[in-house]
Design an enzyme around this catalytic site. Structure first.
Site, PDB file in Angstrom:
ATOM      1  N   GLU A  40       0.850  -1.194   0.000  1.00 25.43           N
ATOM      2  CA  GLU A  40       0.000   0.000   0.000  1.00 25.43           C
ATOM      3  C   GLU A  40       0.890   1.249   0.000  1.00 25.43           C
ATOM      4  OE1 GLU A  40      -3.235   1.090  -0.237  1.00 25.43           O
ATOM      5  OE2 GLU A  40      -2.356   3.070   0.116  1.00 25.43           O
ATOM      6  N   GLN A  41       0.566   2.174  -0.898  1.00 26.50           N
ATOM      7  CA  GLN A  41       1.419   3.365  -1.025  1.00 26.50           C
ATOM      8  C   GLN A  41       1.319   4.310   0.187  1.00 26.50           C
ATOM      9  OE1 GLN A  41       0.142   5.551  -4.495  1.00 26.50           O
ATOM     10  NE2 GLN A  41      -1.857   6.049  -3.638  1.00 26.50           N
ATOM     11  N   ARG A 114     -17.159   4.128   6.012  1.00 27.75           N
ATOM     12  CA  ARG A 114     -16.128   3.416   5.233  1.00 27.75           C
ATOM     13  C   ARG A 114     -14.953   2.972   6.094  1.00 27.75           C
ATOM     14  NH1 ARG A 114     -15.256   4.133  -0.563  1.00 27.75           N
ATOM     15  NH2 ARG A 114     -17.274   4.660  -1.418  1.00 27.75           N
ATOM     16  N   TYR A 234     -28.233   8.749   3.796  1.00 22.08           N
ATOM     17  CA  TYR A 234     -28.632   7.650   4.696  1.00 22.08           C
ATOM     18  C   TYR A 234     -27.814   7.754   5.976  1.00 22.08           C
ATOM     19  CZ  TYR A 234     -24.596   5.499   2.248  1.00 22.08           C
ATOM     20  OH  TYR A 234     -23.366   5.244   1.673  1.00 22.08           O
ATOM     21  N   ASP A 313     -11.539  -1.151  -8.895  1.00 23.55           N
ATOM     22  CA  ASP A 313     -11.562   0.054  -9.734  1.00 23.55           C
ATOM     23  C   ASP A 313     -10.477   0.044 -10.803  1.00 23.55           C
ATOM     24  OD1 ASP A 313     -13.733   1.050  -8.400  1.00 23.55           O
ATOM     25  OD2 ASP A 313     -12.781   2.928  -7.774  1.00 23.55           O
TER      26      ASP A 313
HETATM   27  P1  FAD Z   1      -9.438   2.050  -4.001  1.00 19.54           P
HETATM   28  O1  FAD Z   1     -10.420   2.197  -2.914  1.00 19.54           O
HETATM   29  O2  FAD Z   1      -9.120   3.257  -4.834  1.00 19.54           O
HETATM   30  O3  FAD Z   1      -8.097   1.497  -3.334  1.00 19.54           O
HETATM   31  C1  FAD Z   1      -6.889   1.484  -4.041  1.00 19.54           C
HETATM   32  C2  FAD Z   1      -5.744   1.450  -3.025  1.00 19.54           C
HETATM   33  O4  FAD Z   1      -4.530   1.301  -3.746  1.00 19.54           O
HETATM   34  C3  FAD Z   1      -5.619   2.732  -2.219  1.00 19.54           C
HETATM   35  O5  FAD Z   1      -5.423   2.406  -0.867  1.00 19.54           O
HETATM   36  C4  FAD Z   1      -4.384   3.422  -2.816  1.00 19.54           C
HETATM   37  O6  FAD Z   1      -3.696   4.213  -1.889  1.00 19.54           O
HETATM   38  C5  FAD Z   1      -3.561   2.218  -3.250  1.00 19.54           C
HETATM   39  N1  FAD Z   1      -2.637   2.486  -4.351  1.00 19.54           N
HETATM   40  C6  FAD Z   1      -2.855   3.214  -5.476  1.00 19.54           C
HETATM   41  N2  FAD Z   1      -1.778   3.201  -6.275  1.00 19.54           N
HETATM   42  C7  FAD Z   1      -0.836   2.446  -5.639  1.00 19.54           C
HETATM   43  C8  FAD Z   1       0.483   2.050  -5.978  1.00 19.54           C
HETATM   44  N3  FAD Z   1       1.065   2.441  -7.107  1.00 19.54           N
HETATM   45  N4  FAD Z   1       1.165   1.263  -5.101  1.00 19.54           N
HETATM   46  C9  FAD Z   1       0.586   0.851  -3.926  1.00 19.54           C
HETATM   47  N5  FAD Z   1      -0.679   1.212  -3.559  1.00 19.54           N
HETATM   48  C10 FAD Z   1      -1.371   1.989  -4.416  1.00 19.54           C
HETATM   49  N6  FAD Z   1     -19.291   1.390  -3.969  1.00 19.54           N
HETATM   50  C11 FAD Z   1     -20.145   0.565  -3.302  1.00 19.54           C
HETATM   51  O7  FAD Z   1     -20.040  -0.660  -3.405  1.00 19.54           O
HETATM   52  N7  FAD Z   1     -21.151   1.084  -2.513  1.00 19.54           N
HETATM   53  C12 FAD Z   1     -21.336   2.421  -2.363  1.00 19.54           C
HETATM   54  O8  FAD Z   1     -22.225   2.852  -1.624  1.00 19.54           O
HETATM   55  C13 FAD Z   1     -20.466   3.304  -3.070  1.00 19.54           C
HETATM   56  N8  FAD Z   1     -20.640   4.646  -2.979  1.00 19.54           N
HETATM   57  C14 FAD Z   1     -19.814   5.473  -3.680  1.00 19.54           C
HETATM   58  C15 FAD Z   1     -20.036   6.858  -3.621  1.00 19.54           C
HETATM   59  C16 FAD Z   1     -19.221   7.728  -4.335  1.00 19.54           C
HETATM   60  C17 FAD Z   1     -19.508   9.196  -4.307  1.00 19.54           C
HETATM   61  C18 FAD Z   1     -18.140   7.206  -5.097  1.00 19.54           C
HETATM   62  C19 FAD Z   1     -17.234   8.117  -5.868  1.00 19.54           C
HETATM   63  C20 FAD Z   1     -17.917   5.830  -5.159  1.00 19.54           C
HETATM   64  C21 FAD Z   1     -18.748   4.959  -4.464  1.00 19.54           C
HETATM   65  N9  FAD Z   1     -18.551   3.574  -4.512  1.00 19.54           N
HETATM   66  C22 FAD Z   1     -19.420   2.733  -3.864  1.00 19.54           C
HETATM   67  C23 FAD Z   1     -17.417   2.997  -5.267  1.00 19.54           C
HETATM   68  C24 FAD Z   1     -16.262   2.599  -4.352  1.00 19.54           C
HETATM   69  O9  FAD Z   1     -15.881   3.671  -3.527  1.00 19.54           O
HETATM   70  C25 FAD Z   1     -15.044   2.141  -5.170  1.00 19.54           C
HETATM   71  O10 FAD Z   1     -15.446   1.367  -6.252  1.00 19.54           O
HETATM   72  C26 FAD Z   1     -14.113   1.315  -4.280  1.00 19.54           C
HETATM   73  O11 FAD Z   1     -13.697   2.044  -3.156  1.00 19.54           O
HETATM   74  C27 FAD Z   1     -12.903   0.840  -5.101  1.00 19.54           C
HETATM   75  O12 FAD Z   1     -12.095   0.026  -4.279  1.00 19.54           O
HETATM   76  P2  FAD Z   1     -10.661  -0.431  -4.790  1.00 19.54           P
HETATM   77  O13 FAD Z   1     -10.061  -1.190  -3.654  1.00 19.54           O
HETATM   78  O14 FAD Z   1     -10.761  -1.082  -6.120  1.00 19.54           O
HETATM   79  O15 FAD Z   1      -9.852   0.913  -5.042  1.00 19.54           O
END
Ligand code: FAD
Length: 401
Positions: A40-41, A114, A234, A313
């Site tokens: 994790e960065q 969260r 909510y 994502d």
């Molecule tokens: P991220 O949460 O972006 O995590 C990526 C991690 O990787 C981070 O910790 C980052 O620091 C780390 N990282 C990045 N680059 C590097 C690197 N080069 N080296 C090491 N570490 C790195 N989803 C739902 O299911 N329910 C909801 O109610 C919901 N509500 C939302 C509301 C809003 C307004 C938004 C914008 C989104 C919402 N989402 C919701 C979507 C959800 O927030 C994301 O899809 C989810 O958090 C993505 O998770 P992830 O682990 O793929 O990516």
């Protein structure tokens, strides 16, 4: 062919990114006996101060990971989801949640802070008493390179030059994924033209005012539909905060910077002219209001190359118009662990291919439905909006996959 799962797999997985997707994958892999290192960065793992919802598809996965007791302590369960018209607050749709979801989908619909949800999953990853090998978490580890000299042992290289070799490398590093770029996947990033205001409003302020007291009397999830914008709110932590998300056309500054601190005044202004209940609620926001540009990724089936694969994502960032981004990442995590848990080292590439086959089509459909919902939610006043409201009254809840 798949072999029998064992509690201690012989191979190891490096997960880049300790967000909700990466940690859920780490926990699910751990429970299949796989050794996992998370890079994790950030210097500390955590999540932003905002709410999140898991519909039954994701709640089921979290419960399947053995988190029932921990989730019971942090979740808030909405009774139903109410849809309201912007101008007068009239109800244009009511979807039962609560007991209805448990009865019909065999899993709950839950809301959380969260940070609480992230902490529960992280604690389970590093709990020495949990099943399988403890997940190793390395913070301050920004991945900037990928060495695939040995295609069966991809090496993640961090900014300080440290090398982490494993049998599988998973890019769970979010919408601007470095792993995605390093593996040469296509650039699919798109800007929606919208941004989301996010705020946590203290529940005691909401409860103290007769104009907003209704928000705590019932734990409802509420969506207000207006021309070119909508508002979701909510309760989380059993009423400690009202979580608010307001999606509106994006300003140039937010589009450029992605995240910009904002204010209660700007939030109220963004919903000027709406039903009186809206400013009564939004004006109680404190200093932690911020705007997030809404970028997403175009549907793309390229999620893997050899022993490197993407999750969450990094491969299917979607607009939040179905609240499914993290939930889809959790579905990825469950399927990835199931496939990798069944094979020995020689079967890794096949397992990753099956993971992508099982997940990419579905996640792509959710991505596209979320884009269609943007137009559906934001119809201007007029006949099309009336026709939509009629659909909502009859129980349609918007596009879904
Ligand atoms: P991220 O949460 O972006 O995590 C990526 C991690 O990787 C981070 O910790 C980052 O620091 C780390 N990282 C990045 N680059 C590097 C690197 N080069 N080296 C090491 N570490 C790195 N989803 C739902 O299911 N329910 C909801 O109610 C919901 N509500 C939302 C509301 C809003 C307004 C938004 C914008 C989104 C919402 N989402 C919701 C979507 C959800 O927030 C994301 O899809 C989810 O958090 C993505 O998770 P992830 O682990 O793929 O990516």
């Amino acid at each position: 062919m798949a072999s029998t799962p064992s509690l201690t797999q012989s191979f190891e997985v490096t997960v880049v990114g300790g967000g909700l997707g990466g940690l859920t994958a780490a926990l699910a892999l751990r429970q299949r006996g796989v050794r996992v290192t998370v890079l994790e960065q950030a210097s500390e793992l955590g999540e932003i101060g905002a709410g999140i919802q898991t519909a039954p598809n994701a709640s089921r996965i979290l419960l399947g990971l053995g988190l029932r007791a921990q989730l019971a302590a942090i979740r808030t369960e909405p009774l139903d989801q109410v849809r309201r018209r912007w101008k007068d607050g009239s109800v244009i749709g009511l979807t039962p949640l609560g007991e209805f979801c448990k009865r019909n989908y065999n899993a709950p619909y839950w809301h959380y802070h969260r940070a609480d949800l992230h902490r529960v999953i992280l604690n389970a990853c590093v709990d020495p008493n949990g099943p399988g090998p403890v997940v190793v978490v390395r913070t301050d580890s920004k991945v900037t390179g990928l060495d695939r000299t040995d295609p069966a042992r991809p090496v993640a290289v961090t900014a300080d030059g440290t090398r982490y070799a494993g049998d599988v490398l998973i890019g769970a590093d979010g919408i601007r994924s470095a792993v995605r770029d390093l593996m040469g996947a296509p650039d699919t990033l798109e800007f929606s033209g919208e941004m989301a205001f996010r705020a946590l409003i203290p529940g005691d302020l909401v409860a103290a005012d007769p104009a907003t007291r209704w928000l705590v009397d019932r734990y409802q999830s509420t969506i207000w539909y207006g021309p070119d914008r909508h508002l979701v709110h909510y309760m989380i932590r059993q009423g400690e905060f009202l979580n608010v998300v307001g999606c509106v056309p994006c300003t140039d500054e937010v589009a450029e910077k992605w995240t910009v601190a904002s204010s209660a005044e700007a939030l109220v202004e963004a919903f000027a002219g709406w039903d009186d209940r809206v400013p009564a609620m939004l004006s109680k926001a404190k200093e932690d209001v911020a705007c997030f540009a809404l970028y997403h990724r175009r549907r793309d089936p390229v999620w893997m190359d050899g022993h490197v694969a993407l999750l969450g994502d990094s491969c299917h960032a979607m607009l939040p118009y179905q609240a499914q981004g993290a939930s889809q990442a959790m579905e990825d995590a469950a399927v990835l662990a199931e496939e990798l848990g069944r094979v020995t080292g020689a079967g890794i590439e096949g397992a990753l291919r099956r993971y992508v086959d099982r997940r990419a089509k579905h996640a792509g459909m959710v991505q596209e439905a979320s884009v269609r919902n943007m137009a559906f939610y934001h119809l201007p006043d007029g006949p099309e909006q009336e026709a939509r409201d009629e659909l909502l009254r009859r129980g349609f809840t918007g596009e879904s996959d």
